[in-house]
Design a protein around this motif. Structure first.
Motif, short mmCIF file in Angstrom:
data_model
loop_
_atom_site.label_atom_id
_atom_site.label_comp_id
_atom_site.label_asym_id
_atom_site.label_seq_id
_atom_site.Cartn_x
_atom_site.Cartn_y
_atom_site.Cartn_z
N ARG A 145 12.03 6.64 -6.12
CA ARG A 145 13.31 5.93 -6.10
C ARG A 145 13.17 4.49 -5.60
O ARG A 145 14.11 3.70 -5.72
N GLY A 146 12.02 4.15 -5.07
CA GLY A 146 11.80 2.79 -4.60
C GLY A 146 11.06 1.91 -5.58
O GLY A 146 10.99 0.69 -5.39
N ARG A 147 10.50 2.50 -6.61
CA ARG A 147 9.73 1.72 -7.58
C ARG A 147 10.65 0.83 -8.40
O ARG A 147 11.66 1.26 -8.92
N GLY A 148 10.27 -0.42 -8.51
CA GLY A 148 11.08 -1.36 -9.28
C GLY A 148 12.28 -1.89 -8.52
O GLY A 148 13.08 -2.63 -9.07
N ASP A 149 12.41 -1.51 -7.27
CA ASP A 149 13.55 -1.97 -6.45
C ASP A 149 13.03 -2.24 -5.04
O ASP A 149 13.36 -1.54 -4.09
N ARG A 150 12.20 -3.26 -4.92
CA ARG A 150 11.39 -3.43 -3.71
C ARG A 150 11.90 -4.48 -2.74
O ARG A 150 11.30 -4.65 -1.68
N GLN A 151 12.93 -5.20 -3.07
CA GLN A 151 13.43 -6.23 -2.16
C GLN A 151 14.95 -6.26 -2.17
O GLN A 151 15.59 -5.96 -3.18
N GLY A 152 15.50 -6.66 -1.02
CA GLY A 152 16.94 -6.77 -0.88
C GLY A 152 17.46 -5.83 0.19
O GLY A 152 16.85 -4.81 0.49
N PRO A 153 18.59 -6.17 0.79
CA PRO A 153 19.10 -5.40 1.93
C PRO A 153 19.49 -3.96 1.59
O PRO A 153 19.54 -3.12 2.48
N LYS A 154 19.78 -3.68 0.32
CA LYS A 154 20.14 -2.32 -0.08
C LYS A 154 19.16 -1.75 -1.11
O LYS A 154 19.48 -0.82 -1.84
N VAL A 177 4.89 5.36 14.87
CA VAL A 177 4.32 4.76 13.67
C VAL A 177 3.61 5.83 12.83
O VAL A 177 3.76 5.87 11.60
N ILE A 178 2.85 6.70 13.47
CA ILE A 178 2.17 7.76 12.73
C ILE A 178 3.20 8.69 12.08
O ILE A 178 3.06 9.09 10.93
N GLY A 179 4.25 9.02 12.84
CA GLY A 179 5.32 9.85 12.28
C GLY A 179 5.98 9.20 11.08
O GLY A 179 6.33 9.87 10.10
N HIS A 180 6.14 7.88 11.14
CA HIS A 180 6.72 7.13 10.02
C HIS A 180 5.84 7.25 8.78
O HIS A 180 6.34 7.49 7.67
N GLU A 181 4.53 7.07 8.95
CA GLU A 181 3.63 7.15 7.79
C GLU A 181 3.61 8.55 7.20
O GLU A 181 3.55 8.71 5.97
N TYR A 182 3.68 9.57 8.04
CA TYR A 182 3.77 10.93 7.50
C TYR A 182 5.12 11.18 6.84
O TYR A 182 5.25 12.02 5.95
N GLY A 183 6.13 10.41 7.25
CA GLY A 183 7.40 10.45 6.54
C GLY A 183 7.23 10.02 5.09
O GLY A 183 7.84 10.60 4.18
N HIS A 184 6.37 9.02 4.86
CA HIS A 184 6.09 8.60 3.48
C HIS A 184 5.36 9.70 2.72
O HIS A 184 5.56 9.87 1.51
N HIS A 185 4.50 10.44 3.40
CA HIS A 185 3.82 11.56 2.74
C HIS A 185 4.85 12.61 2.30
O HIS A 185 4.77 13.13 1.19
N VAL A 186 5.79 12.91 3.16
CA VAL A 186 6.85 13.86 2.81
C VAL A 186 7.63 13.35 1.61
O VAL A 186 7.93 14.10 0.67
N GLN A 187 7.97 12.06 1.60
CA GLN A 187 8.68 11.48 0.47
C GLN A 187 7.88 11.63 -0.82
O GLN A 187 8.45 11.91 -1.88
N HIS A 188 6.57 11.46 -0.72
CA HIS A 188 5.74 11.58 -1.91
C HIS A 188 5.73 13.02 -2.41
O HIS A 188 5.83 13.27 -3.63
N LEU A 189 5.63 13.97 -1.50
CA LEU A 189 5.63 15.38 -1.90
C LEU A 189 6.95 15.77 -2.56
O LEU A 189 6.99 16.58 -3.49
N LEU A 190 8.05 15.19 -2.06
CA LEU A 190 9.37 15.51 -2.60
C LEU A 190 9.73 14.68 -3.83
O LEU A 190 10.74 14.95 -4.48
N LEU A 212 0.81 -1.21 0.00
CA LEU A 212 0.00 0.00 0.00
C LEU A 212 0.85 1.25 0.00
O LEU A 212 0.49 2.27 -0.59
N VAL A 213 1.99 1.21 0.67
CA VAL A 213 2.88 2.36 0.67
C VAL A 213 3.28 2.72 -0.76
O VAL A 213 3.39 3.88 -1.12
N PHE A 214 3.46 1.69 -1.60
CA PHE A 214 3.90 1.94 -2.96
C PHE A 214 2.73 2.00 -3.94
O PHE A 214 2.93 2.01 -5.15
N GLY A 215 1.52 2.06 -3.43
CA GLY A 215 0.37 2.30 -4.30
C GLY A 215 -0.14 1.09 -5.05
O GLY A 215 -0.85 1.23 -6.03
N ILE A 216 0.20 -0.12 -4.59
CA ILE A 216 -0.31 -1.32 -5.24
C ILE A 216 -1.69 -1.63 -4.68
O ILE A 216 -1.92 -1.51 -3.48
#
Length: 285
Positions: free
Chosen positions: A181-190, A163-176, A43-47
């Motif tokens: 940068r996470g699309r297509g690169d969804r698994q792995g330690p880096k 947890v709420i602060g974390h989710e709003y962190g995703h909102h900030v990432q979306h605005l910026l 859901l974070v990535f809009g799937i």
């Protein structure tokens, strides 16, 4: 975590919905911590979670609690869990416009059972998530009990705030535009996914450091408050969840970062109080 008794809350930033019902038995979502975290990531990535779960779209949920009537002051936030969410959201959205130019507020939707979003249908077992398609944070309060009973976190009011602060962190990432940068690169330690999640932890820490300055809290957060956040961060590390659910750790399946990384990046944000220190995309994490 104590709110000022007389501070006024803005309940318009949070919506409370009732229990949704799905004809024919509801969404077919598998149980277990791994499923919860996977759905949060999706859901974070809009799937559309229906693509993962095979579930159908739920019927619209009915009205929930009247937050404007019950959540008026900081005293209410100290005594009522839903009002505490309102207070935390108010503080977060007081902070971010001062830290990020062009910040746009995002509403939090508290739900029970099922909820419809622009990212698809979600079940209560999904837990908290941010939907970039409608720019809203979704929160089922039962997740915090899961955080303690299944994930071994200490719990407490500040675990919720983290947890709420974390989710709003995703909102900030979306605005910026950082979330791209996470699309297509969804698994792995880096992976991009891990870097986004750790940055959201760091953003939550940066808010926590500056929260007292937003004027809603009686005093800066205590060591006990921060320990609740660190316990929650540690409990939802990929390695901790994998060990609990499959008995072994497989780094190639990481999506959120290890327990140690999540603690590290929340601490980075908290100690610096500077979201500019939350660059998880340059160098090591």
């Amino acid at each position: 975590m104590d709110f000022k008794d007389d501070v006024q809350l803005d309940s318009s930033q949070v919506e409370s919905r009732g229990r949704g019902r799905v004809p024919g038995g509801g969404l077919a979502i598998g149980g277990g911590a791994a499923g919860i975290i996977a759905l949060i990531l999706a859901l974070v990535f809009g799937i559309n979670p229906g693509d993962i779960t095979g579930g159908s779209e739920p019927a619209p949920v009915g009205p929930g609690a009247d937050l404007s009537a019950q959540c008026k002051t900081g005293r209410d936030a100290d005594q009522n869990e839903e009002c505490r969410v309102v207070g935390v959201v108010n503080s977060i959205q007081e902070y971010w416009p001062k830290a990020v130019d062009g910040y746009e507020p995002a509403k939090t939707v508290m739900f029970s059972g099922q909820v419809s979003t622009a990212c698809g249908a979600a079940d209560a077992s999904v837990g908290p998530f941010y939907c970039p398609a409608d720019r809203q944070v979704y929160l089922d309060l039962s997740f915090f009990k899961e955080l303690q009973s299944r994930f071994g976190a200490k719990g407490g009011p500040f675990a919720q705030a983290y947890v709420i602060g974390h989710e709003y962190g995703h909102h900030v990432q979306h605005l910026l535009g950082t979330d791209a940068r996470g699309r297509g690169d969804r698994q792995g330690p880096k992976s991009g996914s891990v870097r986004l999640e750790l940055q959201a932890d760091c953003y939550s820490g940066a808010w926590a450091k500056n929260a007292y300055e937003t004027g809603l809290f009686e005093k800066p957060f205590s060591r006990t408050d921060i320990e609740e956040a660190l316990s929650a961060a540690s409990a939802v590390g990929d390695d901790s969840i994998q060990e609990r659910t499959q008995g072994r750790i497989t780094p190639e399946g990481f999506t959120h970062g290890t327990s140690a990384q999540r603690v590290k990046w929340f601490t980075t944000g908290y100690q610096s109080g500077d979201p500019g220190r939350c660059d998880t995309f340059s160098g090591g994490i």
